[in-house]
Design a protein around this motif. Structure first.
Motif, mmCIF file in Angstrom:
data_model
loop_
_atom_site.group_PDB
_atom_site.id
_atom_site.type_symbol
_atom_site.label_atom_id
_atom_site.label_comp_id
_atom_site.label_asym_id
_atom_site.label_seq_id
_atom_site.Cartn_x
_atom_site.Cartn_y
_atom_site.Cartn_z
ATOM 1 N N ILE A 223 -118.810 21.879 26.744
ATOM 2 C CA ILE A 223 -119.078 23.039 26.320
ATOM 3 C C ILE A 223 -120.582 22.711 25.979
ATOM 4 O O ILE A 223 -120.981 22.059 25.131
ATOM 5 C CB ILE A 223 -118.074 23.520 25.210
ATOM 6 N N SER A 224 -121.480 23.554 26.220
ATOM 7 C CA SER A 224 -122.914 23.363 25.944
ATOM 8 C C SER A 224 -122.940 24.247 24.341
ATOM 9 O O SER A 224 -122.725 25.221 24.380
ATOM 10 C CB SER A 224 -123.775 24.087 26.921
ATOM 11 N N HIS A 225 -123.793 23.325 23.792
ATOM 12 C CA HIS A 225 -124.025 24.156 22.228
ATOM 13 C C HIS A 225 -125.451 24.189 22.086
ATOM 14 O O HIS A 225 -125.902 25.135 21.484
ATOM 15 C CB HIS A 225 -123.571 22.950 21.151
ATOM 16 N N ARG A 226 -126.486 23.488 22.713
ATOM 17 C CA ARG A 226 -127.962 23.554 22.216
ATOM 18 C C ARG A 226 -128.532 22.685 23.201
ATOM 19 O O ARG A 226 -127.923 21.759 23.803
ATOM 20 C CB ARG A 226 -128.020 23.117 20.966
ATOM 21 N N ALA A 227 -129.816 23.025 23.471
ATOM 22 C CA ALA A 227 -130.672 22.229 24.607
ATOM 23 C C ALA A 227 -132.073 22.118 24.178
ATOM 24 O O ALA A 227 -132.587 22.951 23.366
ATOM 25 C CB ALA A 227 -130.613 22.774 25.916
ATOM 26 N N GLY A 250 -113.666 5.817 20.429
ATOM 27 C CA GLY A 250 -112.567 6.843 20.106
ATOM 28 C C GLY A 250 -112.718 8.137 20.894
ATOM 29 O O GLY A 250 -113.419 8.017 22.117
ATOM 30 N N SER A 251 -112.445 9.114 20.482
ATOM 31 C CA SER A 251 -112.693 10.370 20.933
ATOM 32 C C SER A 251 -114.016 10.953 20.832
ATOM 33 O O SER A 251 -114.457 11.143 19.744
ATOM 34 C CB SER A 251 -111.511 11.467 20.237
ATOM 35 N N PRO A 252 -114.813 11.162 21.879
ATOM 36 C CA PRO A 252 -116.381 11.755 21.688
ATOM 37 C C PRO A 252 -116.267 13.171 21.113
ATOM 38 O O PRO A 252 -115.554 13.975 21.638
ATOM 39 C CB PRO A 252 -116.895 11.750 22.941
ATOM 40 N N ALA A 253 -116.934 13.673 19.965
ATOM 41 C CA ALA A 253 -116.774 15.066 19.426
ATOM 42 C C ALA A 253 -118.018 15.742 20.254
ATOM 43 O O ALA A 253 -117.997 16.868 20.670
ATOM 44 C CB ALA A 253 -116.981 15.192 17.859
ATOM 45 N N PHE A 254 -119.419 15.046 20.232
ATOM 46 C CA PHE A 254 -120.386 15.566 20.884
ATOM 47 C C PHE A 254 -121.008 14.514 21.609
ATOM 48 O O PHE A 254 -120.951 13.252 21.445
ATOM 49 C CB PHE A 254 -121.362 16.133 19.784
ATOM 50 N N ARG A 255 -121.804 14.831 22.570
ATOM 51 C CA ARG A 255 -122.654 14.038 23.540
ATOM 52 C C ARG A 255 -123.929 14.501 23.937
ATOM 53 O O ARG A 255 -123.841 15.862 24.201
ATOM 54 C CB ARG A 255 -121.976 13.518 25.026
ATOM 55 N N ARG A 281 -111.880 19.397 17.116
ATOM 56 C CA ARG A 281 -111.590 20.786 17.682
ATOM 57 C C ARG A 281 -113.063 21.223 18.015
ATOM 58 O O ARG A 281 -114.213 20.410 17.894
ATOM 59 C CB ARG A 281 -111.027 21.773 16.750
ATOM 60 N N ARG A 282 -113.466 22.624 18.331
ATOM 61 C CA ARG A 282 -114.591 23.114 18.940
ATOM 62 C C ARG A 282 -115.411 23.090 17.769
ATOM 63 O O ARG A 282 -115.235 23.436 16.789
ATOM 64 C CB ARG A 282 -114.205 24.527 19.505
ATOM 65 N N GLY A 283 -116.762 22.609 17.756
ATOM 66 C CA GLY A 283 -117.821 22.264 16.801
ATOM 67 C C GLY A 283 -118.737 23.232 17.006
ATOM 68 O O GLY A 283 -118.727 24.337 17.708
ATOM 69 N N ASP A 284 -119.730 22.990 16.013
ATOM 70 C CA ASP A 284 -120.892 24.097 15.808
ATOM 71 C C ASP A 284 -122.292 22.986 15.686
ATOM 72 O O ASP A 284 -122.127 21.969 15.126
ATOM 73 C CB ASP A 284 -120.639 24.820 14.753
ATOM 74 N N VAL A 285 -123.110 23.393 16.150
ATOM 75 C CA VAL A 285 -124.550 22.641 16.272
ATOM 76 C C VAL A 285 -125.535 23.219 15.590
ATOM 77 O O VAL A 285 -125.987 24.391 15.746
ATOM 78 C CB VAL A 285 -124.735 22.104 17.663
ATOM 79 N N ALA A 291 -121.211 19.620 13.509
ATOM 80 C CA ALA A 291 -119.949 19.732 12.797
ATOM 81 C C ALA A 291 -118.838 20.054 13.494
ATOM 82 O O ALA A 291 -118.763 20.996 14.382
ATOM 83 C CB ALA A 291 -120.206 20.554 11.685
ATOM 84 N N ALA A 292 -117.635 19.598 13.041
ATOM 85 C CA ALA A 292 -116.373 20.058 13.713
ATOM 86 C C ALA A 292 -115.242 19.767 13.012
ATOM 87 O O ALA A 292 -115.492 18.884 11.947
ATOM 88 C CB ALA A 292 -116.261 19.245 15.140
ATOM 89 N N VAL A 293 -114.362 20.794 13.228
ATOM 90 C CA VAL A 293 -113.012 20.524 12.253
ATOM 91 C C VAL A 293 -112.173 19.569 13.087
ATOM 92 O O VAL A 293 -111.880 19.990 14.218
ATOM 93 C CB VAL A 293 -112.370 21.697 12.175
#
Lengths: 347, 23
Positions: A223-227, A250-255, A281-285, A291-293
């Motif tokens: 899922i793209s958040h920002r560029a 571990g588990s990547p939250a953002f890349r 879970r789905r996060g916000d940038v 940030a993610a829950v």
């Protein structure tokens, strides 16, 4: 007790002082908060940041009242279709955008105050089987929707009175668009991710689909958040809501992935990982902060350029966090519980 | 990442792709 193992497992550890509690509000009759956000609001010559809370059937606007208190100004009741998301509209004022629907978005509405009639109202901007929506600077809203035969990608120019001034069709890719992201500093460029795990780039002025670039089979659905465009490369912040533990950390939250739009080739830049165990879970940038829950009920914050966790907000005795959203203009982080409690933190 | 990984880089990629892409 959740923050401690997270802190210990992170290479440089979250800085406790990076999230400072500012204030709290509680929607008393809300038992199923679905989203939280913040908007700029101007009234009586004063422009201030107001909090927006959304339950399935109502959206409330909250005004700051000193010291560290919030008072509900208005509630829009939307009883026909459930509210499922607040759609941030950067750089707008006195305007709240919400997505309504069941499993997917069926309607997008604007909630606003009309000085002509001295009343709060809401207006319909878009209907359809909407797969993704994003608010862009300069009062623009882009959405992708699908019929059995075809996909439509459309940009709507919003008016201050809650209507649409104009519409521009964007050329759709063959694959369903799952998310959009604005490109920092390039108001005519838009990035999206597709169900086929590609990143696509549009020219918003002409509607042209400029490039489709595959993210790579090694990544889970992205899922793209920002560029950000820099030095001829396009840096895209991706998250993987259904990500598995695929990396040593571990588990990547953002890349952050760098794409060369000329050749379509890509290279990984940073990975912001959770330690083994808690899934994201789905996060916000916002800017370069993500940030993610987590499924543990904690909120984690990362510096996406350094790929490191900078803060953890553990679930308190009152319950787990369910929502994490950045307020506009660097005003901080909003963390929400399902019971309608929202806390604002300075970051 | 280096230019060899990503191929030749152009600072004007947006304008160039807009000229080349179908209208």
């Amino acid at each position: 007790d959740v923050a401690e193992p997270l802190t210990a497992a992170l290479p440089d550890g979250p800085r406790e002082e990076s999230l400072q509690f500012v204030s709290e509000l509680k929607e008393p009759w809300c038992s199923g908060a679905v989203d939280v956000g913040a908007v700029w609001w101007a009234a009586a010559g004063c422009r201030e940041l107001r909090v927006v809370t959304a339950c399935e059937s109502a959206v409330s606007l909250w005004q700051p009242r000193a010291p560290a208190c919030w008072a509900r100004v208005h509630t829009w009741h939307l009883r026909e279709i459930p509210v499922i998301q607040i759609v941030p509209l950067p750089d707008t004022c006195n305007l709240v955008c919400v997505a309504l629907g069941e499993l997917e978005i069926g309607e997008i509405r604007l909630l606003l105050y009309s000085s002509d009639t001295d009343s709060f109202k809401h207006s319909l901007v878009k209907t359809g089987n909407i797969k993704a929506v994003v608010g862009l600077k300069d009062w623009r809203l882009v959405s992708s929707s699908r019929t059995m035969q075809e996909q439509q990608v459309e940009m709507v120019f919003l008016s201050e009175t809650g209507g649409s001034k104009d519409r521009q069709t964007l050329m759709p890719p063959e694959e369903t668009v799952t998310a959009f992201a604005e490109v920092e500093g390039m108001s005519e460029a838009l990035v999206g991710t597709t169900a086929g795990n590609s990143v696509v780039v549009w020219n918003l002025r002409t509607g042209q689909l400029l490039r489709k670039m595959h993210v790579g089979y090694s990544y889970p659905v992205s899922i793209s958040h920002r560029a950000y465009s820099d030095s001829g490369l396009l840096f895209v912040v991706l998250s993987h809501p259904h990500g598995k533990e695929s990396e040593p950390c571990g588990s990547p939250a953002f890349r952050v992935v760098a794409f060369n739009p000329r050749t379509g080739r890509s290279a990984p830049v940073t990975s912001s990982c959770l330690p083994p165990g808690p899934a994201g879970r789905r996060g916000d940038v916002w800017d370069t902060a993500g940030a993610a829950v987590l499924t543990s009920g904690a909120v984690a914050v990362w510096d996406l350029l350094r790929g490191c966790c900078t803060a953890v907000l553990p679930p308190g005795p009152a319950g787990q966090w369910a929502l994490a959203r950045w307020a506009p203009g660097g005003a901080g982080l909003l963390a929400g519980r399902r019971d309608g409690t929202v806390q604002l933190y300075r970051y | 990442c280096s230019e060899s990984d990503l191929g030749p880089i152009s600072l004007n990629w947006f304008e160039e792709l807009s000229t080349e892409a179908p209208p």
